[in-house]
Design a protein around this motif. Structure first.
Motif, PDB file in Angstrom:
ATOM      1  N   THR A  79       5.231 -14.069  -9.190  1.00 56.10           N
ATOM      2  CA  THR A  79       4.323 -13.407  -8.250  1.00 56.10           C
ATOM      3  C   THR A  79       3.475 -12.343  -8.922  1.00 56.10           C
ATOM      4  O   THR A  79       2.267 -12.243  -8.697  1.00 56.10           O
ATOM      5  N   PHE A  80       4.088 -11.542  -9.781  1.00 51.32           N
ATOM      6  CA  PHE A  80       3.393 -10.365 -10.296  1.00 51.32           C
ATOM      7  C   PHE A  80       2.853 -10.533 -11.712  1.00 51.32           C
ATOM      8  O   PHE A  80       2.048  -9.718 -12.150  1.00 51.32           O
ATOM      9  N   SER A 235       3.673  -5.234   3.417  1.00 51.35           N
ATOM     10  CA  SER A 235       3.663  -5.966   2.159  1.00 51.35           C
ATOM     11  C   SER A 235       3.207  -5.041   1.038  1.00 51.35           C
ATOM     12  O   SER A 235       2.588  -3.999   1.277  1.00 51.35           O
ATOM     13  N   LEU A 236       3.520  -5.431  -0.211  1.00 49.17           N
ATOM     14  CA  LEU A 236       3.163  -4.579  -1.334  1.00 49.17           C
ATOM     15  C   LEU A 236       1.661  -4.338  -1.415  1.00 49.17           C
ATOM     16  O   LEU A 236       1.199  -3.214  -1.609  1.00 49.17           O
ATOM     17  N   LEU A 237       0.886  -5.403  -1.279  1.00 47.29           N
ATOM     18  CA  LEU A 237      -0.566  -5.248  -1.322  1.00 47.29           C
ATOM     19  C   LEU A 237      -1.084  -4.618  -0.042  1.00 47.29           C
ATOM     20  O   LEU A 237      -2.059  -3.864  -0.055  1.00 47.29           O
ATOM     21  N   ARG A 240      -1.183  -0.872  -0.054  1.00 45.17           N
ATOM     22  CA  ARG A 240      -2.254  -0.270  -0.852  1.00 45.17           C
ATOM     23  C   ARG A 240      -3.620  -0.468  -0.219  1.00 45.17           C
ATOM     24  O   ARG A 240      -4.472   0.425  -0.248  1.00 45.17           O
ATOM     25  N   HIS A 241      -3.829  -1.650   0.350  1.00 46.98           N
ATOM     26  CA  HIS A 241      -5.155  -1.962   0.890  1.00 46.98           C
ATOM     27  C   HIS A 241      -5.401  -1.348   2.258  1.00 46.98           C
ATOM     28  O   HIS A 241      -6.556  -1.111   2.636  1.00 46.98           O
ATOM     29  N   TRP A 414       9.457  -5.913  -3.612  1.00 43.67           N
ATOM     30  CA  TRP A 414       9.112  -6.584  -4.862  1.00 43.67           C
ATOM     31  C   TRP A 414       9.892  -7.882  -5.053  1.00 43.67           C
ATOM     32  O   TRP A 414       9.413  -8.814  -5.697  1.00 43.67           O
TER      33      TRP A 414
END
Length: 541
Positions: A79-80, A235-237, A240-241, A414
């Motif tokens: 994924t990362f 979610s991780l993104l 941030r978004h 994560w």
């Protein structure tokens, strides 16, 4: 009849069996009774082996266990990193190969001590404790976590942390290995050794049976309060978004908890307030955004920015921020255990120019104090993310000042919907037992939980669900033996096993190094000895 040491084929087969049983007994699979036999194959395989082979056997067991137990690393890397599955599998294997070195170290230390005449079982116990204490891991774990759901077996953690629990579990493994070895060698089993193992395991269980009611009684008698946790499941993104969406979820879920009753404290997860806050204006910015309207004391994750006059221009702090009922900032804890090359560059604080060569690495810097956060006459020992799975570190946090509650803010998103969040929770449970305090964990995507001073998870959320949870906690000021002496016994054990690898046991013949000459069977040796005795007797006649 079988001779020892075993040949390579059978020894390595037993090492693989140990790794599989270890994996099956561990949190995630939860077949905990297997922990009573999981190490026995490795004990049989290592007996009498040369140090190099003993290391290889331990490493094989560790590699088998970690490749199975850390399966979630593969998807995380895909994924990362953006790499294909084969390359990610290589990276995973490299990491697991390093992690497996812990059990390899166990074999090496044990074999060196045995070669110098020290008793194998005693050397194995000391080496086991040393390997769990000193070997540095990227993703730490402890064998004792296998019984995190069995309170009677876990209470000795207040005496010696998870290593004490692991050694109690090691006792039946040693006894079973002795029975099997004796049967294979057609000899009587050593009653004294088995008796010591049985007594060790029985006393640890008895200790738990006796201590649990007394701890429960102290918990009932202590002052209580209602505390809430919020699991926003961003979610991780997404965090941030759309930081405002994360904030709105936390506020909405907090109001839901408030409608059900008063809260002494609400705890949000790590970096739940994603918008970075400039350090000098942090208090004013938080108050203007939401804390003065919250109406309840809150402990939440935030990112603090500090400007610096070097190549970096600024550094970041992964902070746990505490505000009182009026919304005023009253305390802050900065994360200590940072992820190398992800959150920071090693030696980056001393040589900031390194960040010019690795611009995508985070500029986080570790905190410098472990002082508890104080709220309305109470003190909260606070930690962030993986801080809570290091017993020695958490011991230093608790000892920094009188505390009556443990709190952890985490983001395990994560690793996806895997066993990792459950493993993290299982490893963290032992902090409650070691310090006899309630432990409240708030995680972004789960598993958020309330853990009582016996180490029982009394309430928890579901992974990857947007949830809020409230439960009563007790404010406790207990002092435990582990809080007093920490890991000192295990450091002494580590020193002892290292010295045993260099100093021969007095009045005992040192075992010569193993050569490549094939080992003769026991029947041949007995036949030769009998023949020599017969010829000698005949000559005298």
């Amino acid at each position: 009849m079988v001779t020892f040491p075993l040949g390579a084929r059978y020894a390595y087969a037993l090492a693989v069996a140990c790794g599989l049983l270890y994996f099956l007994s561990f949190p995630g699979v939860e077949l905990w009774p297997l922990s009573l036999v999981a190490i026995a194959p490795l004990i049989i395989a290592m007996r009498g082996q040369a140090p190099r082979r003993a290391f290889g056997l331990g490493w094989t067991a560790g590699f088998t266990m970690t490749m199975c137990g850390f399966y979630w690393l593969l998807d995380m890397l895909k994924t990362f990193s953006g790499f294909d599955t084969p390359l990610c599998l290589v990276f995973m294997a490299i990491l697991c190969a390093y992690q497996a070195g812990r059990i390899g170290l166990l074999g090496l230390l044990c074999a060196r001590a045995e070669r110098r005449g020290w008793q194998f079982e005693g050397a194995f116990v000391l080496a086991f404790a040393a390997s769990e204490l000193v070997y540095p891991l990227l993703f730490p774990w402890y064998f004792g976590a296998a019984v995190h759901q069995v309170p009677a077996l876990a209470q000795v953690a207040e005496l010696g942390g998870p290593i004490a629990v692991a050694l109690a579990l090691l006792a039946p493994n040693l006894a079973i290995a002795e029975f099997i070895s004796a049967r294979l060698q057609a000899r009587p089993w050593r009653r004294r050794l088995v008796a010591v193992c049985a007594a060790t395991f029985g006393l640890s269980v008895l200790y738990g049976v006796v201590r649990i009611p007394s701890v429960d009684a102290a918990t009932r008698a202590a002052p209580h309060a209602r505390v809430g946790v919020v699991q926003a499941n961003m979610s991780l993104l997404g965090k941030r978004h759309d930081p405002m969406e994360g904030l709105q979820r936390h506020l909405r879920l907090t109001r839901e908890l408030q409608r059900d009753g008063d809260l002494a404290l609400v705890i949000w997860s790590e970096t739940s307030v994603m918008s970075a806050l400039r350090e000098p204006q942090a208090a004013e910015q938080l108050s203007a955004r939401f804390t003065r309207f919250l109406g309840v004391p809150a402990l939440f994750g935030s990112v603090i920015v500090r400007e610096v006059n070097d190549e970096r221009e600024y550094v970041l702090f992964n902070a746990a921020t505490l505000t009182d009922k009026t919304g005023q900032l009253v305390g802050r804890y900065d994360k200590h255990v940072l992820l190398a090359f992800g959150e920071y560059l090693p030696f980056g604080d001393n040589f900031p120019i390194l960040y010019r060569w690795s611009p995508n690495t985070g500029k986080f810097t570790p905190g410098h104090t472990v002082e508890p956060l104080r709220l309305d006459g109470h003190a909260i020992a606070t930690c962030i993310c993986y801080d809570d799975i290091f017993p020695g570190f958490m011991n230093s946090v608790v000892k920094a000042g009188p505390t009556d509650l443990l709190a952890n803010l985490t983001n395990d998103a994560w690793f996806g919907d895997t066993t990792e969040p459950w493993i993290h929770l299982a490893l963290a449970q032992f902090r409650s037992i070691e310090h006899r305090r309630f432990f409240v964990r708030s995680t972004n995507s789960g598993v958020s939980a309330f853990i009582d001073p016996v180490g029982r998870v009394v309430a928890h959320t579901d992974p990857f669900k947007e949830q809020a949870l409230a439960h009563e906690i007790a404010w406790l000021h207990a002092r435990t033996p582990y809080e007093l002496w920490g890991d000192i016994p295990w450091w002494l054990a580590s020193l002892a096993i290292v010295l045993a690898g260099f100093v021969a046991y007095p009045k005992r013949r040192r075992i010569p190094p193993r050569t490549e000459e094939p080992v003769r069977s026991l029947e041949v040796s007995q036949f030769r000895e009998a023949s020599l005795r017969f010829l000698t007797k005949s000559a005298r006649s």
